[in-house]
Design a protein around this motif. Sequence first.
Motif, mmCIF file in Angstrom:
data_model
loop_
_atom_site.group_PDB
_atom_site.id
_atom_site.type_symbol
_atom_site.label_atom_id
_atom_site.label_comp_id
_atom_site.label_asym_id
_atom_site.label_seq_id
_atom_site.Cartn_x
_atom_site.Cartn_y
_atom_site.Cartn_z
ATOM 1 N N LYS A 60 4.767 -36.488 34.139
ATOM 2 C CA LYS A 60 5.458 -35.510 33.321
ATOM 3 C C LYS A 60 4.500 -34.381 32.963
ATOM 4 C CE LYS A 60 8.833 -38.701 31.337
ATOM 5 N NZ LYS A 60 9.392 -39.298 30.099
ATOM 6 N N TYR A 61 5.062 -33.256 32.616
ATOM 7 C CA TYR A 61 4.261 -32.048 32.387
ATOM 8 C C TYR A 61 3.102 -32.280 31.420
ATOM 9 C CZ TYR A 61 3.134 -27.203 31.154
ATOM 10 O OH TYR A 61 2.476 -26.021 30.926
ATOM 11 N N SER A 62 3.366 -32.892 30.275
ATOM 12 C CA SER A 62 2.322 -33.093 29.271
ATOM 13 C C SER A 62 1.209 -33.993 29.788
ATOM 14 C CB SER A 62 2.919 -33.688 27.993
ATOM 15 O OG SER A 62 3.580 -34.912 28.262
ATOM 16 N N LYS A 63 1.578 -35.043 30.516
ATOM 17 C CA LYS A 63 0.566 -35.948 31.083
ATOM 18 C C LYS A 63 -0.231 -35.237 32.176
ATOM 19 C CE LYS A 63 -1.379 -40.058 31.756
ATOM 20 N NZ LYS A 63 -0.583 -41.294 31.968
ATOM 21 N N ILE A 90 -0.914 -32.013 32.451
ATOM 22 C CA ILE A 90 -1.855 -31.087 31.827
ATOM 23 C C ILE A 90 -3.038 -31.847 31.234
ATOM 24 C CG2 ILE A 90 -2.152 -29.423 29.941
ATOM 25 C CD1 ILE A 90 -0.582 -28.341 32.335
ATOM 26 N N SER A 91 -2.759 -33.012 30.652
ATOM 27 C CA SER A 91 -3.813 -33.826 30.047
ATOM 28 C C SER A 91 -4.760 -34.386 31.098
ATOM 29 C CB SER A 91 -3.181 -34.970 29.252
ATOM 30 O OG SER A 91 -4.177 -35.831 28.733
ATOM 31 N N LYS A 99 -6.298 -24.925 32.232
ATOM 32 C CA LYS A 99 -6.070 -23.837 31.289
ATOM 33 C C LYS A 99 -5.168 -22.789 31.949
ATOM 34 C CE LYS A 99 -10.907 -24.449 29.981
ATOM 35 N NZ LYS A 99 -12.249 -23.813 30.046
ATOM 36 N N TYR A 148 -2.142 -22.749 32.708
ATOM 37 C CA TYR A 148 -1.301 -23.258 33.783
ATOM 38 C C TYR A 148 0.130 -22.741 33.592
ATOM 39 C CZ TYR A 148 -0.443 -26.303 37.740
ATOM 40 O OH TYR A 148 -0.150 -26.776 39.006
ATOM 41 N N LYS A 196 6.210 -25.152 31.223
ATOM 42 C CA LYS A 196 6.890 -26.397 31.574
ATOM 43 C C LYS A 196 8.116 -26.147 32.446
ATOM 44 C CE LYS A 196 8.911 -30.581 29.533
ATOM 45 N NZ LYS A 196 10.149 -30.543 30.338
ATOM 46 N N ASP A 223 8.789 -27.872 36.022
ATOM 47 C CA ASP A 223 9.959 -28.713 36.268
ATOM 48 C C ASP A 223 10.829 -28.152 37.393
ATOM 49 O OD1 ASP A 223 9.108 -30.382 34.253
ATOM 50 O OD2 ASP A 223 10.466 -29.557 32.728
ATOM 51 N N GLY A 276 -4.462 -39.539 29.685
ATOM 52 C CA GLY A 276 -4.882 -38.468 30.591
ATOM 53 C C GLY A 276 -6.338 -38.083 30.429
ATOM 54 N N THR A 277 -6.809 -38.043 29.177
ATOM 55 C CA THR A 277 -8.208 -37.656 28.939
ATOM 56 C C THR A 277 -9.173 -38.658 29.554
ATOM 57 O OG1 THR A 277 -8.026 -38.736 26.763
ATOM 58 C CG2 THR A 277 -7.762 -36.341 26.845
#
Length: 336
Positions: free
Chosen positions: A234-237, A239-240, A245, A247, A250, A254, A318-319
């Motif tokens: 998913k988008y948040s994961k 990016i993590s 930067k 990017y 969302k 998608d 993700g980190t």
Amino acid sequence: MKWKEVLKLTITGNSKRILNIVLSSDENYADKLAVTMYSILEVHSKVDGVCIHVLSNDISENSIEKIKAIGDKFSNAQIIIHNLDNLEKRLGKDVNVDHLSLATYARLLIADVLPDDVDKALYLDVDILVRENLSDLFSVDIENYYVAGVKSIIDLADCNEDQEHCFHINAGVTLWNLKKCREDKFVQKCLEFIKNTNGKIKFHDQTIINEVCKGKIKALHPRYNVMSGMFFLKYSKFISVYGVKNYYPKKEFDDAVSSPAIIHLTSWVVGRPWEEECVHPYRSEYERILQLTPWRGKPLLRKSSSKYKLAIYRLLPGTLIRIITKIKRWVKSKIR
């Protein structure tokens, strides 16, 4: 009539609009090149014409004949083979390739290799499936740019410049303004970059393109280069995991996943369609096209379970994944 004049007439097609697309490969990737080429020609069967330029780095004569046979199936297609078997000599120095083929550096020479009357060309890696007509992509205005591409998920995270106009692109799909490249001696600048770095280049030809073209790069919508991880995170994961930067928003991310124009079968935890236990969502599409080429029935490469790796990837923060990846890269750089 001289052969160069014949070539010019064929490519320009007089008043017809010809899409010039460039692929690069060696013998080891000839079957992948065939699939990418077939996917291109299949979705462009009704355009005026498609000219595919194959940059050959030691592709065998047998494979060349098979590649040409694919072109013969499409009345609007022309396949032109550019022999770059002396690629290492042309680059001027040994360059690091890691797991890649030396053929990946061939894209740096496109402005010199293609005929002077070809002002715009699209370069595609050979681990790609084209899903729709790219005529609109060729219409993108890049008059004031050297190149256009989709933002990178690798070296973009390491870019210290946050300005919106300064970013890195993935070199697997690149739309080139060849006229400007020739005017500003782009190829010469690339060769000088290789010489000045003694061939030790962090992300290979991608680093060269981003450094030499800095400030003259245009961003494309991510649907023109949808990489493997985008289908599973998913988008948040996403990016993590990559810590990128500047990017894409969302919605664009998608939209790219739901309606990809170009699928980039990048090396990732889900495997690739020519490997055992690959779980990529477009594996069946790749296999369908492969069966239409002379390489039908080629055995899959052995690889450990992709499902197991994907499960771990989804469970870990993700980190943490990003830290592990950086450690791996650091270890590899010390082993070289």
